[in-house]
Design a protein around this motif. Structure first.
Motif, PDB file in Angstrom:
ATOM      1  N   LEU A 165      -0.593  35.668  10.834  1.00 36.27           N
ATOM      2  CA  LEU A 165       0.512  35.227   9.957  1.00 36.27           C
ATOM      3  C   LEU A 165       1.080  36.401   9.149  1.00 36.27           C
ATOM      4  O   LEU A 165       0.305  37.199   8.599  1.00 36.27           O
ATOM      5  CB  LEU A 165       0.012  34.148   8.989  1.00 36.27           C
ATOM      6  CG  LEU A 165       0.006  32.711   9.508  1.00 36.27           C
ATOM      7  CD1 LEU A 165      -0.845  31.823   8.596  1.00 36.27           C
ATOM      8  CD2 LEU A 165       1.419  32.146   9.625  1.00 36.27           C
ATOM      9  N   PRO A 166       2.404  36.505   9.041  1.00 38.51           N
ATOM     10  CA  PRO A 166       2.991  37.603   8.263  1.00 38.51           C
ATOM     11  C   PRO A 166       2.501  37.560   6.817  1.00 38.51           C
ATOM     12  O   PRO A 166       2.541  36.506   6.181  1.00 38.51           O
ATOM     13  CB  PRO A 166       4.503  37.327   8.312  1.00 38.51           C
ATOM     14  CG  PRO A 166       4.710  36.358   9.413  1.00 38.51           C
ATOM     15  CD  PRO A 166       3.423  35.629   9.633  1.00 38.51           C
ATOM     16  N   GLY A 167       1.996  38.685   6.344  1.00 43.54           N
ATOM     17  CA  GLY A 167       1.477  38.760   4.972  1.00 43.54           C
ATOM     18  C   GLY A 167      -0.034  38.610   4.918  1.00 43.54           C
ATOM     19  O   GLY A 167      -0.651  38.863   3.873  1.00 43.54           O
ATOM     20  N   ASN A 168      -0.668  38.227   6.045  1.00 42.51           N
ATOM     21  CA  ASN A 168      -2.117  37.994   6.029  1.00 42.51           C
ATOM     22  C   ASN A 168      -2.937  39.180   5.484  1.00 42.51           C
ATOM     23  O   ASN A 168      -3.894  38.960   4.745  1.00 42.51           O
ATOM     24  CB  ASN A 168      -2.604  37.612   7.434  1.00 42.51           C
ATOM     25  CG  ASN A 168      -4.100  37.373   7.461  1.00 42.51           C
ATOM     26  OD1 ASN A 168      -4.593  36.382   6.942  1.00 42.51           O
ATOM     27  ND2 ASN A 168      -4.843  38.320   8.018  1.00 42.51           N
ATOM     28  N   PRO A 169      -2.575  40.444   5.818  1.00 41.81           N
ATOM     29  CA  PRO A 169      -3.404  41.558   5.316  1.00 41.81           C
ATOM     30  C   PRO A 169      -3.464  41.643   3.793  1.00 41.81           C
ATOM     31  O   PRO A 169      -4.385  42.241   3.247  1.00 41.81           O
ATOM     32  CB  PRO A 169      -2.717  42.802   5.902  1.00 41.81           C
ATOM     33  CG  PRO A 169      -1.969  42.302   7.087  1.00 41.81           C
ATOM     34  CD  PRO A 169      -1.528  40.911   6.741  1.00 41.81           C
ATOM     35  N   SER A 170      -2.513  41.032   3.111  1.00 40.86           N
ATOM     36  CA  SER A 170      -2.524  41.126   1.645  1.00 40.86           C
ATOM     37  C   SER A 170      -3.393  40.041   0.997  1.00 40.86           C
ATOM     38  O   SER A 170      -3.587  40.040  -0.218  1.00 40.86           O
ATOM     39  CB  SER A 170      -1.087  41.014   1.106  1.00 40.86           C
ATOM     40  OG  SER A 170      -0.612  39.704   1.340  1.00 40.86           O
TER      41      SER A 170
END
Ligand code: 5GP
Ligand code: MN
Length: 336
Positions: A62-67
């Protein structure tokens, strides 16, 4: 209790926004949180997403998952973030007991608290709520929230991917009864951002490991128990089986639905012996309320057709208790 106008006013200035969701987040909880994260980033706020626990790798794309920060891994740092937060968003849950011991820090925080959710019986810890138990997903309500703030036009691809993931996963790919024409209208709007919905379906449903498929096969061939007298079916899984097939958090997602694929079954369960407790996933058809069983017998809850809970008995004791519950509902089961 605040109204949307006060929230809008409060968000006129850049704010430190803390976003969290229920433990072991699913596609709706995490998709909603990351959609809101992208929205607040675009609005010039300072958002952070915190999950109470880890979650399935099927959501890591999901976009943003690394944060995303994990409470269980960084409690001290996250306590500081809660202290500094000016507004806290609680998504896809309505009881602070569902977010581990982080719940108490949030309860005592002086930040404005917003709850966006579609589960029954909200506890009432929040200052503002967008709550509708008829919504098919929290993501549907996050869409409404952004719209209420007057920012529907700001919904871009990243926001749309999170919201579509939430709606798709919680609605069983648009099959459950709470999918309204409005849900399809929202979905159409999300698709107009240019997001690739086929990619989302592939990422969520077509990324099983070989061991996981073989585990499903094992469960369906050897572990499925059918109880025709209760129009029920269940699958139980031991700790040894989880280990043998290397089954991690999130890897059992979808298994319980096979019990419902049987035309004869009205109620189904997946009963898994986890490390300290036994977890139950319950499903049903029509008006049979598995959330009542989850609440009454297994300290849980959920929706009429999809609920869950926990048992502190051993695996066999839990299975026996589940069957006891079915006995109590026998009349209803046979007449549905
Ligand atoms: P799943 O079976 O997919 O884990 O959960 C299905 C639904 O049951 C969730 O969307 C959630 O509403 C509810 N649920 C699952 N586990 C619990 C639990 O331990 N407590 C409560 N209150 N609800 C749960
Ligand atoms: Mn949900």
């Amino acid at each position: 209790m605040q109204g949307i106008e006060e929230i809008k006013e409060f968000l006129q200035e850049p704010r430190k926004v803390f976003i969290t969701m229920h433990r072991k987040p699913d596609g709706d909880a995490l998709g909603s949180a990351l959609a809101l994260y992208h929205y607040f980033l675009a609005k010039g706020h300072d958002p952070i997403v915190v999950s109470p626990t880890d979650y399935g790798v099927y959501l890591h794309w999901l976009p943003g998952n690394p944060s995303v920060l994990i409470w269980e891994e960084r409690k001290k740092d996250i306590q500081k973030l809660i202290d500094k937060a000016e507004i806290i968003f609680c998504l896809d849950f309505n009881n602070l007991g569902r977010i581990e011991d982080m719940g108490e820090y949030i309860r005592t925080s002086s930040a404005m608290k917003v709850m966006i959710d579609h589960h029954m019986e909200p506890e009432g810890f929040e200052d503002y709520r967008l709550w509708n138990p008829l919504a098919c997903a929290t993501a549907e309500l996050v869409y409404k929230f952004i719209t209420l703030l007057g920012d529907e036009k700001m919904i871009d691809k990243n926001i749309a991917i999170g919201l579509y993931t939430g709606i798709m996963t919680d609605s069983g790919s648009f099959q459950y009864s709470n999918v309204s024409p409005e849900v399809h209208r929202i979905t159409a709007r999300l698709m107009e951002t240019g997001m690739d919905h086929t990619m989302i379906h592939r990422n969520i449903y077509d990324t099983m490991k070989e061991s996981q498929i073989r585990f499903f096969g094992h469960c369906l061939k050897n572990k499925l128990v059918v109880l025709p007298q209760y129009r029920a079916a269940y699958i139980s899984v031991t700790r040894e089986e989880l280990k043998e097939y290397n089954i991690l958090t999130g890897d059992t997602e979808g298994l319980v639905n096979y019990t419902m694929s049987m035309s004869e079954a009205v109620v189904g369960a997946l009963i898994v012996d986890r490390e300290r407790v036994v977890k139950l996933s319950l499903r049903s058809k029509g008006s049979f309320p598995v959330n009542e069983i989850a609440k009454k017998y297994f300290e849980g809850g959920g929706h009429v057709n999809a609920a869950g809970g926990t048992s502190y008995l051993d695996l066999q004791g839990t299975i026996d208790k589940f069957i006891e519950a079915l006995k109590e509902y026998e009349l209803l089961l046979l007449n549905i």
